[in-house]
Structures are given as C-alpha cells and as structure tokens.
Design an enzyme around this catalytic site. Structure first.
Site, mmCIF file in Angstrom:
data_model
loop_
_atom_site.group_PDB
_atom_site.id
_atom_site.type_symbol
_atom_site.label_atom_id
_atom_site.label_comp_id
_atom_site.label_asym_id
_atom_site.label_seq_id
_atom_site.Cartn_x
_atom_site.Cartn_y
_atom_site.Cartn_z
ATOM 1 N NE ARG A 95 -3.832 -2.233 0.010
ATOM 2 C CZ ARG A 95 -3.607 -3.519 -0.264
ATOM 3 N NH1 ARG A 95 -2.406 -3.955 -0.592
ATOM 4 N NH2 ARG A 95 -4.596 -4.395 -0.229
ATOM 5 C CD GLU A 138 -2.669 1.001 -4.409
ATOM 6 O OE1 GLU A 138 -2.601 -0.228 -4.523
ATOM 7 O OE2 GLU A 138 -3.688 1.591 -4.008
ATOM 8 C CB SER A 172 16.662 14.946 3.219
ATOM 9 O OG SER A 172 17.671 14.039 3.605
#
Lengths: 149, 149, 149, 149, 149, 149, 149, 149, 149, 149
Positions: G90, G93, G116
């Site tokens: 997830r 994704e 960063s």
C-alpha cells in the site's frame, strides 16, 4: 519509407483482414507448407524473389515492401519474455513443465547436444477425436552433437 | 524432514547417476511412457501409490519421499524466465520464432481457443536420416474453444 | 550425495586453488584443447569415461563426482542475464555493439541462417604487440541455413 | 529535424534495401574494413567528415543526417538484455556457455585484467569446409591489466 | 573447503568486526591506497603473494583463504542491478542523472571513446567545510579512443 | 504543443548538431560550469528565466520550449537500469566494482550517512599523460549523517 | 561467525517472538522513538555502543552480534523491487499513485530539489475515529535544493 | 480522438506551462485540497461533472477531454518499477528502508491488517526551520483488519 | 489501415466516452453477459459476424474495424507483469496471497489438474450490505485433470 | 531457532504429507472455513492463541513455532512475479485477460474505487456437471470508494 520488416508484417496483417485471405491460400500460392509460409509472412523467414513477388501480389504490397521480404529479418515474435497470449503461453508452459524431461530424454537417446531449431520443420494438423478434436503437432529437428576439440 | 518436492527430485537425480538408472527403465517399471515418467520423476507430475512405491524402490527412496511423490507438485522446471541451457533454449526459440504462426494456424483451423497443455501428451523419437539423425517430437493437445456466455 | 553438476564444478575450483593446478595442465592430461577442457571442467561440457577418470585423479574427485562429469550438464555459466564481471561484460558489450553488424555481414555472405554455437570451436592466444600484448580469439562455427519446407 | 542517431540508421537501412547496396560496397567506398563500416552505418561508430560525406552520397542522406554521422553515438544495438534473434542469440549463448572459461584462460595467461572491447577489431570470413562452410571470426583486443595503486 | 572468493570476503568482514580492524590499517600494512586495498579485501581485486600473506595474518585467514586472495575474482559487488543501499544508490543516481552529460563532455574534449574503468584509480578524502564537511572523490581513468580499422 | 521536457532536450540536441554548438559555449553564455549546463540542457536541471532565455536564443527555441526549461524536470537520463552505452557503462561498472568499498570508506571516515547527490558538484578535466591522456573527474558531495530521533 | 548484519536481525526477530518483547519496549530501553529503534533493530540504522549493549541485553545477543549492531549496515528491507506484502505494498502504491503529485507540489512550494530521506524522521500514531481508527503518519524531511555551479 | 486519460494529462501539463497555472490555483477553483486536485489533474483520480468543467475551463480543454476527466482512470504514475527521478526515489527509499519497521509498528498497535491507500488523505506543508526548511507530510489511512471467516 | 486489434479497442474506448455508452448496453445489444461482452470489446474475445456488426453500429466503427472484431486477438490486458492500477492490483494480490491455498484446496478436492481459464465464466454483482456494499464475483471453470500416458 | 514464518510453513507442509492430514481437517479443528485456514497454515494469515495451539497439536509443532503462528506474517506466496505453476498461472491469466473488464464493470456499477482484498472472503466448491465437474469460486470483497478531500 520502410525501415524495419515489422512494418511489412503489419501491412500483410492489415491486408489479410481486409481481403479475407487465409494463410493456407498464401502457402498454396508459393507451393510451400502453411507453417513456413505463415512464419515468413509474419516476419520470421526470408522469401526468395519469386515467392516475394507472389506474396506481394496476393496481399497488394508495394515494391519496397516486396524488397524487404527478401532481406533476412530480425526474428522473434514474442512481445515479452513470458508470452501473455493464452494460446502461446501454453507452449511456453510446455517448455517450462517438460523442458527438463525433454533435455533428459534427448541426452539419454543421443548424448550431449541439441535439437536444432534451424534445420527444423513443423507440421500442425487437426486430429479428430470423439472427446473433442485435438491439435497434433509434429516437430522435426536435426540432432547436433557437442564435439570435443 | 522433507518440505518441498524439489528435494525428492534431487534424491532421484542423485540416485540416477550413482546407480546408472535410465529414464526408460523407470518408465518400463511403471508401464507408462518415458515422457510422462521422466516429467513425474523430475517433479512435474503426480504418481499414484503403486507407481510411487515402484519408483521409490528403483531409486532407493525413503517412505517420506515416496509419500511426497503422491502429492500434486508446484510445477515449472525452468530456473529463469528465459532458459539458459542451449537444448531447452532451442525450444524457447521455437516458441519465440513460430509462436505467432502457431497461433494464426490453430485459429484458422479451429477458431478462437487454445491447444491444451493439460490434456496433452508428447512422444519423442529418433528419426534416422542419412544427413544426420533427427529428433522427432509429436505433441497432441485437445483444442479448447473460448465460448461466449 | 551430489544432486547437481555445479557441486562438482565447485569441487574442481576448490581443488584447483588448493593444489595450484593450471587449466592447460588439465587439457594436456586429456590431450584436448585448453578451451574445451576448461569449459568441461566448469560444467559446460560432458567428459567421456576415460577423460572423467583422468580429470578426477588430477583434481582428487570422488567416484560419484566422476560419474557426474559424464552426464550432459545444465549449461549456462552467467549468474545474471547481463554479466557483472568486467572481463565477461566486455564480451557481452561486443555482442551488444557489434551484434547487428555480425548479423548483417553473415547474412550478406551466407544468406539467412545462423553461425552454430554447437558445431563450434574457440582458440584463445596471446598476440605479442609492442603497444601492449593483445588477446587473439578465433571462433569457428558451422553456418546453418534456414530452409523452406 | 533529427534528434537521435537511430533515425539516421533507419534511413541507411531503408536506402540499403531500396537501392540494393551491400555493406562491403560501403566499406570499399571509405577504404575500411566491412566490420567497422557496418558497425558505423548501424549507429555504433563515429565517421569523420570525409567518410560521412561518402556514406551520405552512397545512401542519399541529407546534410543534417551527414552531420549526425560525425557525432559519437549512444551505442548498443540489442533491443533486449537477452537478444531474441537466433543468430545474435548464438553469440550471447557463447558468452553464457564459455564466459567463465574465457575468463579463466585469459587470467591464466595474462593475470587479472580484461580484453578491451574498445581497442578491438573483428574480422569475419567464410571458411570453406566439405562438411558445410563455416563462419570464421577473429577477435583481437588489447589486454588491459588491473594495477594496484 | 572454499569454492568461491565470496567466502573469503565474508571471513574478512567477520574478522574486521570481531577484531575492530580498520581498512586504512590494512592499506598501511601492504603500503597501498585505502581505496585499492578495500576493493581487494572485498573481493574485487587480486593480491600478490606477499600482500595476501600480510592480509591473511592481519585478519587471521587460513592458508586456503590466502591462496584464494591471489586468484583473479569474479567481480561485481552489487546484489541487484539497481542498488538498494542509500549510499551506493546516490552513486547510481549520479550515473543516471549525469550519465548523458559525462558522455557528451568527454566526447567534446576527447572524441569518441571511453574513460577506462581498468586503468583507473580513485581517491576519497574528507573536505572540511563550515556548512558541513564534504566527501571529495577524485577519479582518474585513461581515455581509450575507438579506432577505425 | 510540448507535454514533456524530453521534447525540449531533443530540440536542443537537434539544434546542437545542425548549428555545431559546443556545450562549453552554452556554459560560457550563462557563465556556469560546463557540467551543470550540459546536465540542464539534457533535461536534468532547471534553468532560471534569464538562463533559459539565453539558452533559447543560442539553440533557437520557441517561447514554449523556453518556458519548459524553467520547470523542474522528471530526471534520469538512462534508458535502461543497466546502461548499454560503453562510456556510461564504465561508470556503472565503477559503482558495481567499487560500490561496497566506497561505502566502507565513507563510513570509516564519517560514520553512518551518505554523500549527497543533490548538494553535489562535478568537474571533468583532461589530465595530460605521456602514456595517454586521462579523464580526471572530481566529485564533491556534502556528507549527510543519519541521526537518531 | 557472523558475516552480515542480516544474521543479527534474524537473531533479534527470533528472540522477539520467543520472549514476547515489544518494539516500544526496546525504544523505551534506549530512550529513542519507536520508529528509529525498530528500523535499527531491523538492520537499517547504526546503534552506538551503549545502545547496542542495551539492545543486546534485552534480546540476549552475543558480543559479536553487539559489535555488528555498531557497524553501518547495507540498507534496504524489501525482498523484491515491488513489495509483495499487502501492508508494505500500500505504501508503494501511494508512491505510485501520488508520486508525480508529491513531486509537483514540493517543486511548486520549494523549487527544484528533494525532500531528504536521510535528514528525516517519521512518527506513526493511532488516530481514533468513529468510522474505524486510522493510521496517522507524519513524515518530516529537510528540503535540499539543487544548486547551479 | 482521445483513447487514454494520459492524453488529457499531457494537455493539462502543456497548458499549465504555457499559461503559468499553479496547482494550488486549480485546487482553489474546485475548493478541494491541492493534494487531491493535483493527483486528479495528473490522471490518478476522477472528477465529477462540475469539477471537470471548472478544470476544463482553467486549462482550456475540449469537451471530449472534459468527458475523459469524469472516467475512472487506469492509475499509476511511475514509468518504471523503481522510480528514476531523485525526488520520487527518496519516497521509494523510505518504503525500502522503513517498510519493515512500518509493518511491525502498525501490527504492534493494531494487529494484522493494512493502512488503506484508498480511504486515505495526504497533506504536504512547508515546515520552517532555522537549519533549512523541511517538507512536512501527514498521511492518514484507515486501518483495515484481516478477519477470519 | 488497421494492423492490430488494439487500435479497434482504442476506437471503442474513445467512442464510449464521447457517446456515453455503457458496457451493459453493449451486452444487451448482443444478448450476452456484460462480462464476456466487455472482455470482447476490450480486445480479449472474438465476436461473430452479427455481434461484430451490432457492436460496430453501437460504437460507430468502420467496416475494417468490424472485420478485426471477428479475428481471434492477441490477448492480455495488463501493461506490466505486476499491474499498477490499484483495482487490478488487488486481484493480483489475491492470487499472490491465496494462490498456494487455492492450489492446495483444488488438489485436495479434485486431485492433480487445473481450473480452466478457457472453459470459464465470470459473474460480477453488487452485494448490498449495511456495512458498505460488496463486490460479489462468481468464477466457474471446468476442472481439467493431468492424465498419465 | 526460527527467524521467519516460512520455516513454520515448511514444518506444516512436511507434517501434512507425513501424517496425511487434510486441510479441511485443520479447518474443522478450528471451526473456520477451509479457505482461511489453509491460507493461515501457508503463512498468509495470523492465528489467535487458541487456534495456534490447536493447529500446533494437529501438526506436532514446537512452542516456538506456535508462537510464530500468532505473529502477523510477511505475506505473498508466489515465488516469481509471474507464477510458473499451471494451476496458479490460470488465475494470473484470468487477471491478465479479464483485468480491464473487471475494472470497467466495477467502475460502471460503483464508481471510482476498489474491491478490497482485505475485507474479503473466498469460497471454493465442486460444481457437478455432466460435461465434467467444475471449480466454482465465490469472491466477496467490500467496495472501497476513492473520496475527494
């Protein structure tokens, strides 16, 4: 301006659908097997001059396209390393599931070497069967031994 | 403790070299084709109880290994998506070069569908030839049509 | 218990470093070229019985290992599709940079077909040169034409 | 407007088929080997001004295309990491099967280092042979040692 | 029994942590740069006999391991084509972002050719800076031109 | 209509060959280093308004293209994870062969952290050398420590 | 003999399950956040001496393991480029679906540069919600601008 | 004729640069967050009719394009499995380095399940900081438990 | 000139958005299920003549496009091996997480063999549920046993 | 010492073959569906304490293994991105061939969103059929809408 055999393959496929030509008609026109003829039309084999002209006439190709049919093509008809089309995948699966068995049995019979994919022919036939017809394929490839030197 | 059929395959391969057993001997022992028997020994098919016991005796396997021979295995005998062994690669090349032709010709003869790799058999024979013997392979797979619903 | 030729290759490599054996010594022992002998020791070729016994004695291998040397191996010595070792990569680069040129020139001379990698030999020699010595490699492979059928 | 050398390569390939030019004719026109000339025409090497003009005239290229022939190109002629064309694949197979042997033998003769693919030349010849003609290829690359510092 | 240089690298890494040895100490012991020495300890370079013995003593290696240090290793220290470690990835990113610029500028200055990674040295230093110290790296590689032939 | 910075990069490359512009001329025009300027022209850095206009005038770009030069681009100039161009590959090889050494030496000097590829500069110079000129590259990147929290 | 930090990570995971230790207990023991502590225990961060000893005591590690905890590790905790575990996927994704938006919005606010991942912290909390509790994650990373030079 | 949402995304990007539109202006126009609006403009979310018309007017889109904005798109904005752009890569690196820690901590707090990427929101803000401003991102996703059945 | 079924799929998708056609309308027009009809419109199944004409009228296709609808297509609708679209990915995740369980349970019930993806149908329905409606999918595939021979 | 759930899965598989346990027996023992129970035994779900103890007794697991059964596992049961086992591949093929249709039809019925793979259940049954029995699978997953914010 054509710069790759694939463009000629696309012209043939396009003409085939538009004109309703069959691969076996193309094969008859050049008096060769349907297997070799189809492979050649799909950009995997090289036609000689007279074959190329016959094919060109059948599919309505330009002279430039006919010239390309006579050039040894960059071969390989899969778009990905593992094919996604179910029919072609089944053949990949056969290589995957039976690959080691094929290797073992050819070595048991012939010793170390390979079955040639160049000095090779293929014949695809319908095999009638009351439980549902079958596809019968005969592959014949010369055995090439590894030699020590 | 065995936790994967691959371990049994390795035991069979090890015993085969040590004892000099041939695949066709194994096939004779269980009265089936050398093609199916080899695939099963290499972990691609499932033996029934009596076949497993015969194979177990031939290769000197433990009862645990014999039990594993009767379990449907995780199939696939290639180590990489594109095989590196030259003999197996030639078969992959056939799928690559002829894949689209096979697809076109099966569809031309049968319509949309596939040639089954499950309801399938294979027969590998030496074909004597004065220009060098050839490997002759017959593949037979049931045609399965796509149906609309 | 040995279940893959790779294990024998590792035994040979281990013995080679421990005993300081050279590949050309192994080649002399079986009276074949250093190229074929090295490939065979590295698990890419099949020894016959007497060669295997000589090699086994030289590297101090067990009878089981010597039996494996006589079995046609699963070939392919690269760990990844693109090799990471700089020396081997340079050969891959040659195929990458010159691959299309090699294809064009072989087709221009011979027509459609391939240069065999089975009916094939290789000879590697030092070529003395005041600007720095060179590696000179001669490759010889039979031309195999595609035939129509 | 041309923004990549590949477009010039495609123009050359297209003109080659249309006009029936041979690579050895191109080589003769610029008085260099057929191997280097073909590689340069296929976008792997850089022509100097006079060579580019000669090639441009032979293949009927525009001034812009001729300017691109004189720019160091992005090299690499394989479409995929593992080549699919059977002829080029055989060369990849040679690297795969013999790669470790080549490495071992060059190190045995020269110590740690590589065979250069830059300070490198290639010569491809037909080798007549009663059992079927062979492709004979000579590769020559400078040995470059790794130095400690 | 050692069958790959990687096993020696792991022995060195294990000893380094256990004994608290520094790479610069190893470099001083064999009077070479810390860059080359570290690369060699990590299995990327070949030690000569006296260097190998010094390193072997420092890290407490067996005679067999010391023999392996003197064999040209299979090189390449990345586990995957794209490195996952953030420090090493930043170097990959530099090649990705600046790769085409480096190529253009070297060609603009030197013509077609490459910067050697074999006839090559590297020097890594701390560069003090009030805004935070910097890593300063000097790379020096011989320019190797492509030559026509 | 331009929808990706790559199209502007292609316009610049096309104009560069047609007009014979050098990267160092472009750098002088905007009074910055040739390394940063080339990277920016190749679509890896962002120009400010006045720089973009100067570059636009030099290469003959449209206002739309000049607007795109001022937008932070999607970076990355390699077409594949492992570069195929020999010059760029040598840099990848340096990361592959020396990557673990660079990591070890930076950690030995600075502790855990990375060398920045953002707060970073590069300087490429010709280093004259009687044995053949060398490419000398200085990389300077801020050390960024990992902090616990 | 330990030769890679991963072995220590496995010891910690094994002890954690056997002893029922919680990550937040480990964090309390060394008085740092649970996020940093977990990452460090999983082989992604470097402990200092006193932290390593506390962690070693908690999980029952050997002195050798404790020494390894103080060495900057090879980082990266995904087994494959695209993660297969649904929870971790997830997050991948999110990067896939929102990646371009994140890039656009950071550039719109800050100009060209990056957020960063080194000067970075993460805080994971339960967010109570009548429709089902939510995972609330705060990421804070320093903006690092690209500078021209 | 538009056949994929990507074409509309490219129209929006092109108009954005030409007209100098900001993402936060687009967000204000449809009274939603800049994060969701940008994702939707970049082809990752579906607009309703009135939102699509407002966006269409702002960016000067055709009616056909506006219709496509209301169709659920094929999502995913990365061109490769591992992103090459440095800003987006840092997020991938966070998943790589912290992925296992995130998994452990969510499971420790919530049990087995995932943090939803669908019932999910994101808020990106500038966090002023004397040592350099930071990017502060808050992610909120519903916890979804695995249930037995 | 059409040379691939994908072009017809794009025409259908384009017309669908422009004309606001629903898949269930297309299904009703040819009196088949919405699942099969959608798959066929998206280039995965073959229409017969009368179906193709009805579909062609509905979406306003040319005669050439209608001819292509009657040709068995190259199947596979994923752009990458691992799908990036979240909805389609969830299905891939089901195969990933439950794949081995599905295999075990089918073998436990039926023995060695497969569930056909050719003699196969799918039915997707809304399942009303007070906690949020659910997607209910019924898959039905013929069991095909492996047979020994 | 166990350091990964996979080791427990292997113990269960090993015990299953040795003792001839069936998955449906395991399901009955913990009074849950055979689908969830098998997935949990194969390392994809988390058992609670009493379930883990029952399973542990059935398969003869150690206390340590039983503890691991109660820890949320790293999920994913495919060894490669594209599965090689024919039974599992057929499911991948369904996603490949029908993936875009499933997406279109769910969006047509529900709007933009996904079918959950977490709030999800599966039921596999034998469907008797005179033409050969069929595998009938019912999948039920909650629809999760994308929301704007």
């Amino acid at each position: 301006m054509i710069s790759h055999r694939d463009e000629v393959t696309q012209m043939i496929l396009s003409a085939k659908v538009l004109k309703g030509i069959k691969w076996c008609d193309a094969a008859k026109a050049i008096k060769l097997s349907k297997e070799w003829t189809t492979a050649a039309c799909l950009g995997q084999m090289t036609f000689n001059k007279s074959q190329a002209e016959t094919i060109g006439e059948l599919f309505g190709l330009s002279d430039e396209a006919i010239a390309w049919l006579q050039v040894a093509p960059y071969k390989g008809s899969l778009a990905t390393a593992v094919p996604t089309d179910p029919l072609i995948y089944r053949w990949y699966e056969v290589v995957n599931v039976y690959g080691s068995s094929i290797k073992e049995l050819i070595h048991e019979e012939f010793g170390d070497g390979i079955m040639s994919a160049i000095d090779f022919s293929m014949d695809i036939q319908r095999e009638e069967n009351p439980n549902g017809d079958r596809v019968n394929v005969v592959l014949s490839g010369k055995f090439l031994p590894y030699k020590s030197y």
